[in-house]
Design an enzyme around this catalytic site. Structure first.
Site, PDB file in Angstrom:
ATOM      1  N   ASN A 109       0.854  -1.194   0.000  1.00 24.60           N
ATOM      2  CA  ASN A 109       0.000   0.000   0.000  1.00 24.60           C
ATOM      3  C   ASN A 109       0.884   1.236   0.000  1.00 24.60           C
ATOM      4  O   ASN A 109       1.989   1.209   0.544  1.00 24.60           O
ATOM      5  CB  ASN A 109      -0.871   0.002   1.260  1.00 24.60           C
ATOM      6  CG  ASN A 109      -1.751   1.246   1.358  1.00 24.60           C
ATOM      7  OD1 ASN A 109      -2.380   1.654   0.378  1.00 24.60           O
ATOM      8  ND2 ASN A 109      -1.799   1.864   2.532  1.00 24.60           N
ATOM      9  N   HIS A 111       0.921   5.176   1.340  1.00 26.55           N
ATOM     10  CA  HIS A 111       0.227   6.019   2.313  1.00 26.55           C
ATOM     11  C   HIS A 111       0.933   7.373   2.360  1.00 26.55           C
ATOM     12  O   HIS A 111       2.166   7.429   2.409  1.00 26.55           O
ATOM     13  CB  HIS A 111       0.261   5.354   3.693  1.00 26.55           C
ATOM     14  CG  HIS A 111      -0.464   6.135   4.727  1.00 26.55           C
ATOM     15  ND1 HIS A 111      -1.848   6.186   4.773  1.00 26.55           N
ATOM     16  CD2 HIS A 111      -0.018   6.933   5.723  1.00 26.55           C
ATOM     17  CE1 HIS A 111      -2.203   6.990   5.764  1.00 26.55           C
ATOM     18  NE2 HIS A 111      -1.125   7.453   6.356  1.00 26.55           N
ATOM     19  N   SER A 138       4.941   6.698   2.342  1.00 23.55           N
ATOM     20  CA  SER A 138       5.503   5.386   2.681  1.00 23.55           C
ATOM     21  C   SER A 138       4.819   4.314   1.849  1.00 23.55           C
ATOM     22  O   SER A 138       3.608   4.368   1.630  1.00 23.55           O
ATOM     23  CB  SER A 138       5.236   5.040   4.153  1.00 23.55           C
ATOM     24  OG  SER A 138       5.625   6.092   5.014  1.00 23.55           O
ATOM     25  N   ASP A 147      -2.544   0.766   8.079  1.00 23.39           N
ATOM     26  CA  ASP A 147      -1.289   1.501   7.816  1.00 23.39           C
ATOM     27  C   ASP A 147      -0.182   1.137   8.803  1.00 23.39           C
ATOM     28  O   ASP A 147       0.648   1.971   9.160  1.00 23.39           O
ATOM     29  CB  ASP A 147      -1.539   3.029   7.832  1.00 23.39           C
ATOM     30  CG  ASP A 147      -2.581   3.449   6.809  1.00 23.39           C
ATOM     31  OD1 ASP A 147      -2.624   2.850   5.732  1.00 23.39           O
ATOM     32  OD2 ASP A 147      -3.364   4.369   7.100  1.00 23.39           O
TER      33      ASP A 147
HETATM   34  C1  GAR Z   1      -2.667   9.085  -2.670  1.00 26.11           C
HETATM   35  O1  GAR Z   1      -2.149  10.274  -2.131  1.00 26.11           O
HETATM   36  C2  GAR Z   1      -2.480   7.926  -1.716  1.00 26.11           C
HETATM   37  O2  GAR Z   1      -1.281   7.995  -1.008  1.00 26.11           O
HETATM   38  C3  GAR Z   1      -3.659   8.115  -0.810  1.00 26.11           C
HETATM   39  O3  GAR Z   1      -4.712   8.476  -1.655  1.00 26.11           O
HETATM   40  C4  GAR Z   1      -4.200   9.170  -2.780  1.00 26.11           C
HETATM   41  C5  GAR Z   1      -4.707   8.494  -4.028  1.00 26.11           C
HETATM   42  O4  GAR Z   1      -4.377   9.233  -5.171  1.00 26.11           O
HETATM   43  N1  GAR Z   1      -3.943   6.911  -0.098  1.00 26.11           N
HETATM   44  C6  GAR Z   1      -4.414   6.872   1.141  1.00 26.11           C
HETATM   45  O5  GAR Z   1      -4.678   7.867   1.779  1.00 26.11           O
HETATM   46  C7  GAR Z   1      -4.626   5.480   1.706  1.00 26.11           C
HETATM   47  N2  GAR Z   1      -4.851   5.522   3.099  1.00 26.11           N
HETATM   48  P1  GAR Z   1      -4.380   8.548  -6.593  1.00 26.11           P
HETATM   49  O6  GAR Z   1      -5.741   7.878  -6.760  1.00 26.11           O
HETATM   50  O7  GAR Z   1      -4.217   9.680  -7.556  1.00 26.11           O
HETATM   51  O8  GAR Z   1      -3.256   7.574  -6.629  1.00 26.11           O
END
Ligand code: GAR
Length: 194
Positions: A109, A111, A138, A147
């Site tokens: 994942n 994060h 991360s 997480d």
């Molecule tokens: C990203 O910033 C990712 O790190 C976060 O959501 C966004 C997705 O953007 N993920 C989380 O917060 C998971 N807990 P994307 O759809 O453009 O990749």
């Protein structure tokens, strides 16, 4: 070298997914894209994936009576596509121990914080409120705690005095795009050695 079949799980725009698909398009990358799966039929990333010629699937969590039933349907879809490694990329459902155990050391994942700081949501606002001088992202193995799994790789950015959660998120997102393909490569190498 046999490449691991990759599924990317998304819930939204899928910009990290796009970077993984780009990386996996190279013949010498250790994973090849087999599937993009979303729990939301309206996730923008589904169209992007189709545009890249990648097979897509939707398993809408709202269609299932329980979290377990939803996850069983996802698991069946992944197995039907011979998936060997799963990358969560903005996948916004908490997974049960059953699913996490099934994909133990096969699921990673990304994060948007320097874990173990700020698991969960609103990571950038929390970093700014705390007065942190640096933030980042991360990539970690998925474990039962949200997480909480072992970190594979991190990237850091400076927090600027005039940052808002939005400006900080944008700077961190650029690093996510750079980090995730590298970290997925590392995860594939770790899986291969075991
Ligand atoms: C990203 O910033 C990712 O790190 C976060 O959501 C966004 C997705 O953007 N993920 C989380 O917060 C998971 N807990 P994307 O759809 O453009 O990749």
């Amino acid at each position: 070298m046999k490449r691991l079949r990759l599924a990317v799980l998304i819930s939204g725009r899928g910009s990290n997914m796009e970077r993984l698909l780009e990386a996996a398009a190279a013949p010498d990358y250790p994973a090849e894209a087999g599937l993009v799966l979303s729990n939301r039929p309206d996730a923008g990333g589904l169209e992007t994936a189709k545009g890249c010629g990648i097979e897509t699937a939707t398993v809408p969590h709202k269609d299932f009576a329980s979290r377990e039933a939803f996850e069983r349907a996802m698991d069946e879809t992944l197995r039907a596509h011979d998936i060997e490694i799963v990358a969560l990329a903005g996948f916004m459902r908490v997974l049960t121990p059953w699913f996490v155990t099934r994909w133990h050391r096969r699921m990673i994942n990304i994060h948007p914080s320097l874990l173990p700081k700020y698991p969960g949501l609103n990571t950038h606002a929390r970093a700014i409120e705390t007065g942190d001088s640096e933030a980042g992202c991360s990539v970690h193995w998925v474990s039962e705690g949200v997480d909480e799994g072992d970190v594979i790789a991190q990237a850091r950015v400076a927090v600027r005095p005039d940052d808002t959660p939005e400006t900080l998120a944008a700077r961190v997102l650029s690093e996510e795009h750079r980090l995730y393909p590298q970290a997925l490569r590392r995860a594939c190498e770790i899986i291969r050695r075991h």
